[in-house]
Design a protein around this motif. Structure first.
Motif, PDB file in Angstrom:
ATOM      1  N   VAL A 260      13.599 -10.506 -12.950  1.00 54.42           N
ATOM      2  CA  VAL A 260      13.200 -10.961 -14.319  1.00 54.42           C
ATOM      3  C   VAL A 260      12.806  -9.970 -15.313  1.00 54.42           C
ATOM      4  O   VAL A 260      12.767 -10.513 -16.472  1.00 54.42           O
ATOM      5  CB  VAL A 260      11.988 -12.216 -14.262  1.00 54.42           C
ATOM      6  CG1 VAL A 260      10.883 -11.520 -13.940  1.00 54.42           C
ATOM      7  CG2 VAL A 260      11.968 -13.039 -15.405  1.00 54.42           C
ATOM      8  N   LEU A 261      12.610  -8.877 -14.767  1.00 55.49           N
ATOM      9  CA  LEU A 261      12.036  -7.825 -15.878  1.00 55.49           C
ATOM     10  C   LEU A 261      13.408  -6.969 -16.184  1.00 55.49           C
ATOM     11  O   LEU A 261      12.969  -6.115 -17.105  1.00 55.49           O
ATOM     12  CB  LEU A 261      11.173  -6.778 -14.948  1.00 55.49           C
ATOM     13  CG  LEU A 261       9.937  -7.226 -14.424  1.00 55.49           C
ATOM     14  CD1 LEU A 261       9.063  -6.153 -14.018  1.00 55.49           C
ATOM     15  CD2 LEU A 261       8.961  -7.805 -15.662  1.00 55.49           C
ATOM     16  N   GLY A 262      14.535  -7.074 -15.919  1.00 56.52           N
ATOM     17  CA  GLY A 262      15.475  -6.569 -16.427  1.00 56.52           C
ATOM     18  C   GLY A 262      16.116  -5.454 -15.413  1.00 56.52           C
ATOM     19  O   GLY A 262      17.361  -5.108 -15.664  1.00 56.52           O
ATOM     20  N   PHE A 263      15.507  -5.265 -14.304  1.00 57.81           N
ATOM     21  CA  PHE A 263      15.930  -4.351 -13.413  1.00 57.81           C
ATOM     22  C   PHE A 263      15.144  -4.871 -12.146  1.00 57.81           C
ATOM     23  O   PHE A 263      14.384  -5.514 -11.924  1.00 57.81           O
ATOM     24  CB  PHE A 263      15.473  -2.910 -13.741  1.00 57.81           C
ATOM     25  CG  PHE A 263      14.075  -2.848 -14.137  1.00 57.81           C
ATOM     26  CD1 PHE A 263      13.119  -3.059 -13.287  1.00 57.81           C
ATOM     27  CD2 PHE A 263      13.958  -2.691 -15.505  1.00 57.81           C
ATOM     28  CE1 PHE A 263      11.639  -3.198 -13.575  1.00 57.81           C
ATOM     29  CE2 PHE A 263      12.406  -2.710 -15.931  1.00 57.81           C
ATOM     30  CZ  PHE A 263      11.352  -2.889 -15.093  1.00 57.81           C
ATOM     31  N   TYR A 287      17.286   1.331  -8.639  1.00 58.26           N
ATOM     32  CA  TYR A 287      17.335   0.034  -9.190  1.00 58.26           C
ATOM     33  C   TYR A 287      18.891  -0.254  -9.608  1.00 58.26           C
ATOM     34  O   TYR A 287      19.579   0.730 -10.148  1.00 58.26           O
ATOM     35  CB  TYR A 287      16.023  -0.069 -10.162  1.00 58.26           C
ATOM     36  CG  TYR A 287      16.429   0.736 -11.326  1.00 58.26           C
ATOM     37  CD1 TYR A 287      17.154   0.129 -12.397  1.00 58.26           C
ATOM     38  CD2 TYR A 287      16.079   2.212 -11.266  1.00 58.26           C
ATOM     39  CE1 TYR A 287      17.032   0.815 -13.628  1.00 58.26           C
ATOM     40  CE2 TYR A 287      16.171   2.846 -12.507  1.00 58.26           C
ATOM     41  CZ  TYR A 287      16.766   2.208 -13.588  1.00 58.26           C
ATOM     42  OH  TYR A 287      16.913   3.015 -14.750  1.00 58.26           O
ATOM     43  N   ALA A 288      18.968  -1.552  -9.940  1.00 60.72           N
ATOM     44  CA  ALA A 288      20.118  -2.023 -10.652  1.00 60.72           C
ATOM     45  C   ALA A 288      19.677  -2.931 -11.687  1.00 60.72           C
ATOM     46  O   ALA A 288      18.633  -3.501 -11.804  1.00 60.72           O
ATOM     47  CB  ALA A 288      20.940  -2.913  -9.726  1.00 60.72           C
ATOM     48  N   LEU A 289      20.465  -2.967 -12.674  1.00 65.16           N
ATOM     49  CA  LEU A 289      20.082  -3.647 -13.940  1.00 65.16           C
ATOM     50  C   LEU A 289      20.230  -5.063 -13.753  1.00 65.16           C
ATOM     51  O   LEU A 289      21.399  -5.501 -13.060  1.00 65.16           O
ATOM     52  CB  LEU A 289      20.814  -3.245 -15.419  1.00 65.16           C
ATOM     53  CG  LEU A 289      20.474  -1.722 -15.634  1.00 65.16           C
ATOM     54  CD1 LEU A 289      21.351  -1.288 -16.825  1.00 65.16           C
ATOM     55  CD2 LEU A 289      19.022  -1.556 -15.992  1.00 65.16           C
ATOM     56  N   THR A 290      19.511  -6.137 -14.256  1.00 69.73           N
ATOM     57  CA  THR A 290      19.948  -7.535 -14.031  1.00 69.73           C
ATOM     58  C   THR A 290      20.180  -7.884 -15.832  1.00 69.73           C
ATOM     59  O   THR A 290      19.824  -7.219 -16.758  1.00 69.73           O
ATOM     60  CB  THR A 290      18.872  -8.208 -13.598  1.00 69.73           C
ATOM     61  OG1 THR A 290      17.554  -8.095 -14.510  1.00 69.73           O
ATOM     62  CG2 THR A 290      18.437  -7.814 -12.203  1.00 69.73           C
ATOM     63  N   ASP A 291      20.574  -9.027 -15.971  1.00 67.81           N
ATOM     64  CA  ASP A 291      21.013  -9.526 -17.265  1.00 67.81           C
ATOM     65  C   ASP A 291      19.778 -10.353 -18.034  1.00 67.81           C
ATOM     66  O   ASP A 291      20.137 -11.218 -18.904  1.00 67.81           O
ATOM     67  CB  ASP A 291      22.058 -10.695 -17.114  1.00 67.81           C
ATOM     68  CG  ASP A 291      21.807 -11.906 -16.157  1.00 67.81           C
ATOM     69  OD1 ASP A 291      20.604 -11.953 -15.667  1.00 67.81           O
ATOM     70  OD2 ASP A 291      22.624 -12.709 -15.964  1.00 67.81           O
ATOM     71  N   THR A 292      18.305 -10.144 -17.654  1.00 72.64           N
ATOM     72  CA  THR A 292      17.535 -10.565 -18.398  1.00 72.64           C
ATOM     73  C   THR A 292      17.667 -10.098 -19.768  1.00 72.64           C
ATOM     74  O   THR A 292      17.586  -9.052 -20.263  1.00 72.64           O
ATOM     75  CB  THR A 292      16.105  -9.880 -17.746  1.00 72.64           C
ATOM     76  OG1 THR A 292      16.035 -10.515 -16.454  1.00 72.64           O
ATOM     77  CG2 THR A 292      14.836 -10.580 -18.638  1.00 72.64           C
ATOM     78  N   ASP A 293      17.468 -11.461 -20.674  1.00 74.54           N
ATOM     79  CA  ASP A 293      17.420 -10.820 -22.100  1.00 74.54           C
ATOM     80  C   ASP A 293      16.110 -11.242 -22.859  1.00 74.54           C
ATOM     81  O   ASP A 293      16.154 -10.757 -24.357  1.00 74.54           O
ATOM     82  CB  ASP A 293      18.529 -11.884 -23.003  1.00 74.54           C
ATOM     83  CG  ASP A 293      18.207 -13.471 -22.885  1.00 74.54           C
ATOM     84  OD1 ASP A 293      17.171 -13.664 -22.038  1.00 74.54           O
ATOM     85  OD2 ASP A 293      18.943 -14.247 -22.965  1.00 74.54           O
ATOM     86  N   TRP A 294      15.143 -11.411 -22.272  1.00 75.29           N
ATOM     87  CA  TRP A 294      13.826 -11.574 -23.219  1.00 75.29           C
ATOM     88  C   TRP A 294      13.040 -10.335 -23.332  1.00 75.29           C
ATOM     89  O   TRP A 294      12.231 -10.226 -24.177  1.00 75.29           O
ATOM     90  CB  TRP A 294      12.917 -12.640 -22.321  1.00 75.29           C
ATOM     91  CG  TRP A 294      12.441 -12.333 -20.921  1.00 75.29           C
ATOM     92  CD1 TRP A 294      12.894 -12.574 -19.849  1.00 75.29           C
ATOM     93  CD2 TRP A 294      11.181 -11.396 -20.655  1.00 75.29           C
ATOM     94  NE1 TRP A 294      12.497 -11.920 -18.830  1.00 75.29           N
ATOM     95  CE2 TRP A 294      11.295 -11.119 -19.520  1.00 75.29           C
ATOM     96  CE3 TRP A 294      10.221 -10.818 -21.340  1.00 75.29           C
ATOM     97  CZ2 TRP A 294      10.340 -10.563 -18.758  1.00 75.29           C
ATOM     98  CZ3 TRP A 294       9.182 -10.049 -21.023  1.00 75.29           C
ATOM     99  CH2 TRP A 294       9.207  -9.970 -19.463  1.00 75.29           C
ATOM    100  N   LEU A 295      13.283  -9.327 -22.437  1.00 71.74           N
ATOM    101  CA  LEU A 295      12.510  -8.133 -22.582  1.00 71.74           C
ATOM    102  C   LEU A 295      13.285  -7.295 -23.583  1.00 71.74           C
ATOM    103  O   LEU A 295      14.313  -7.261 -23.819  1.00 71.74           O
ATOM    104  CB  LEU A 295      12.712  -7.384 -21.236  1.00 71.74           C
ATOM    105  CG  LEU A 295      11.746  -6.176 -20.792  1.00 71.74           C
ATOM    106  CD1 LEU A 295      10.288  -6.892 -20.931  1.00 71.74           C
ATOM    107  CD2 LEU A 295      12.270  -5.417 -19.661  1.00 71.74           C
ATOM    108  N   LEU A 329       5.492  -5.515 -16.817  1.00 68.47           N
ATOM    109  CA  LEU A 329       4.895  -6.291 -16.149  1.00 68.47           C
ATOM    110  C   LEU A 329       3.773  -7.030 -17.191  1.00 68.47           C
ATOM    111  O   LEU A 329       3.491  -8.460 -16.974  1.00 68.47           O
ATOM    112  CB  LEU A 329       4.236  -6.061 -14.928  1.00 68.47           C
ATOM    113  CG  LEU A 329       3.803  -7.056 -13.851  1.00 68.47           C
ATOM    114  CD1 LEU A 329       4.757  -7.941 -13.379  1.00 68.47           C
ATOM    115  CD2 LEU A 329       2.800  -6.294 -12.860  1.00 68.47           C
ATOM    116  N   ASN A 330       3.303  -6.443 -17.988  1.00 68.97           N
ATOM    117  CA  ASN A 330       2.297  -6.773 -18.940  1.00 68.97           C
ATOM    118  C   ASN A 330       2.855  -7.949 -20.072  1.00 68.97           C
ATOM    119  O   ASN A 330       2.355  -9.037 -20.177  1.00 68.97           O
ATOM    120  CB  ASN A 330       1.634  -5.698 -19.584  1.00 68.97           C
ATOM    121  CG  ASN A 330       0.430  -6.389 -20.844  1.00 68.97           C
ATOM    122  OD1 ASN A 330      -0.347  -6.974 -20.325  1.00 68.97           O
ATOM    123  ND2 ASN A 330       0.647  -6.177 -21.718  1.00 68.97           N
ATOM    124  N   ALA A 331       4.282  -7.634 -20.141  1.00 65.34           N
ATOM    125  CA  ALA A 331       5.081  -8.521 -21.227  1.00 65.34           C
ATOM    126  C   ALA A 331       5.439  -9.697 -20.300  1.00 65.34           C
ATOM    127  O   ALA A 331       5.316 -10.752 -20.905  1.00 65.34           O
ATOM    128  CB  ALA A 331       6.286  -7.806 -21.670  1.00 65.34           C
TER     129      ALA A 331
END
Length: 461
Positions: A260-263, A287-295, A329-331
């Motif tokens: 959920v953090l984008g990675f 690490y690998a990137l993920t498709d989270t768009d809120w960060l 994580l704070n976000a």
């Protein structure tokens, strides 16, 4: 709120959790079982593994037996797992063990070992069993019940190999302590976690001498009103700080795995052990990137700018990754606190599965004393007592990577580690072994605990 049954068998035992998050450290989980088998006199020992989870310990034990270490003619393994729990990794481990011995899976609960096992065990192995029983099966009453069951299913001279979270160095987890928190993510976590843990979790911190007192700007404030922009000084039992610290680490790992953090870092497998300096806990994180768009894009872009490309993913210095993670994580916690979208769901899943557990409810002193005392209370033909008998039967395995992070995040962190104890089921008439056991306990237990053990052994049950 989910029911207690659903809490245990749906979230704690979901295949994804068992196959990934709970399927690591196989060598450590099986270490004492291997040592016990080296000391057994039985040519075909009966080994019982309680709560095998993803099977990492089973797989490691199979690999050791295939190498002839320890040397036994054959091994018979019985696995006791909660009804309805399955995982593909455990199935693979069972298949691997079947090539070096026999293996059967029995459905049931640890409290019912006496009726589940059809023959005595030479070795019983378990990881985190007592803290799981304490948290979900009756607190100290359930825990003491399991301890009383162990001597009834172990042969005299048999061994109980146990691994769990290291508590703190001291006599009691109720000893008062002061901690200072300055990080925004930790302060927000305190505000979110502490109220629900103290209200809904199973924990021993109920007495008048166990309150938590939060101060910001020299004023006492309710935990629900902690300001994450202001440092806090907190007075509380050492055990509560132990719970806060361990839960923060488990949350961080849970959020990492969710992507959920984008990675999503690699927390298992060879890439998880790319050490720069293993002794100091300094590693490279893959690490690998993920498709989270809120960060915010700036956070992900900054992490990428500090990283290097590695085949199909990225790698970065662990210290840099930890610092970026705490910002992200704070976000995440900001959104999760308001129950927003995916962040709220990830938080709630963690709270339900892990947030009410009590990881450290006994110090090593009290653990050794409790196991010894309650194991003598069983009505059986030959009374026995469970104690370590050699100095090497009590071990601590530090989590160097977590400790490195904690030293950077907190002014006065508690040590993060696992404690391992190999208990021997000693007949009370075996004066030589009893003497060895008491000598071993003297190195770890207070005089009060030693007196309790001595009294229990000589009271006649």
């Amino acid at each position: 709120m989910v029911s207690s049954t659903e809490f245990q068998t749906v979230l704690k035992t979901a295949s994804g959790y068992l196959d990934v998050a709970a399927n690591a450290h196989g060598e450590e989980k099986a270490f004492l079982a291997v040592q016990a088998l080296k000391r057994t006199c039985h040519p075909s020992p009966h080994v019982v593994a309680v709560g095998p989870g993803g099977g990492s310990a089973v797989a490691h034990l199979a690999s050791q037996l295939s190498l002839g270490e320890p040397h036994v003619e054959s091994a018979r393994l019985t696995l006791i797992e909660v009804p309805g729990v399955t995982s593909s990794s455990l199935a693979d481990a069972v298949e691997a063990f079947s090539r070096v011995g026999t293996c059967q899976l029995v459905s049931g609960f640890a409290q019912d070992m006496g009726t589940l096992l059809t023959e005595p065990a030479d070795v019983i192995s378990a990881s985190a069993l007592l803290h799981e029983v304490y948290s979900y099966a009756g607190g100290y009453t359930g825990l003491h019940g399991v301890i009383r069951t162990l001597p009834t299913v172990l042969r005299p001279g048999g061994m109980f190999a146990y691994r769990d979270v290291y508590a703190v160095k001291g006599v009691s987890l109720h000893d008062g302590s002061l901690q200072t928190y300055t990080s925004r993510s930790w302060l927000r976590f305190l505000r979110m976690f502490v109220p629900q843990y103290l209200e809904h979790g199973t924990h021993p911190y109920h007495s008048a001498s166990d309150p938590m007192v939060f101060r910001q700007d020299s004023r006492i404030v309710p935990v629900e009103r902690l300001d994450e922009m202001t440092s806090a000084v907190i007075a509380a039992p050492a055990g509560v700080f132990r719970e806060v610290q361990r839960h923060y680490i488990t949350l961080r790992d849970h959020v990492w795995r969710s992507g959920v953090l984008g990675f999503r870092p690699f927390l298992e497998g060879p890439l998880a052990a790319d050490w720069i300096d293993a002794r100091r806990g300094h590693k490279r994180v893959h690490y690998a990137l993920t498709d989270t768009d809120w960060l915010p894009d700036s956070q992900k872009s900054m992490l990428i700018a500090l990283s290097e490309r590695y085949i199909d993913h990225y790698t970065v210095d662990g210290d840099i990754f930890d610092e970026c993670t705490d910002i992200a994580l704070n976000a995440f916690l900001t959104l999760a606190e308001h129950g927003d979208g995916e962040c709220g769901e990830v938080w709630q899943n963690w709270v339900t599965r892990e947030g009410r557990e009590t990881y450290a409810y006994m110090t090593l002193d009290s653990l050794l004393a409790a196991v010894a005392v309650h194991s003598t209370e069983v009505a059986q033909n030959q009374r026995t007592v469970l104690m370590p008998v050699q100095p090497t039967d009590v071990l601590r395995r530090d989590r160097t990577y977590y400790n490195r992070y904690l030293r950077r995040a907190l002014p006065n962190p508690l040590r993060d580690a696992k404690q391992l104890v190999l208990f021997t089921n000693i007949p009370v008439g075996d004066t030589r072994s009893l003497s060895e056991g008491m000598h071993c306990l003297q190195q770890w237990c207070s005089k009060g605990s030693l007196a309790r053990v001595y009294s229990a052994i000589n009271s006649g049950g």
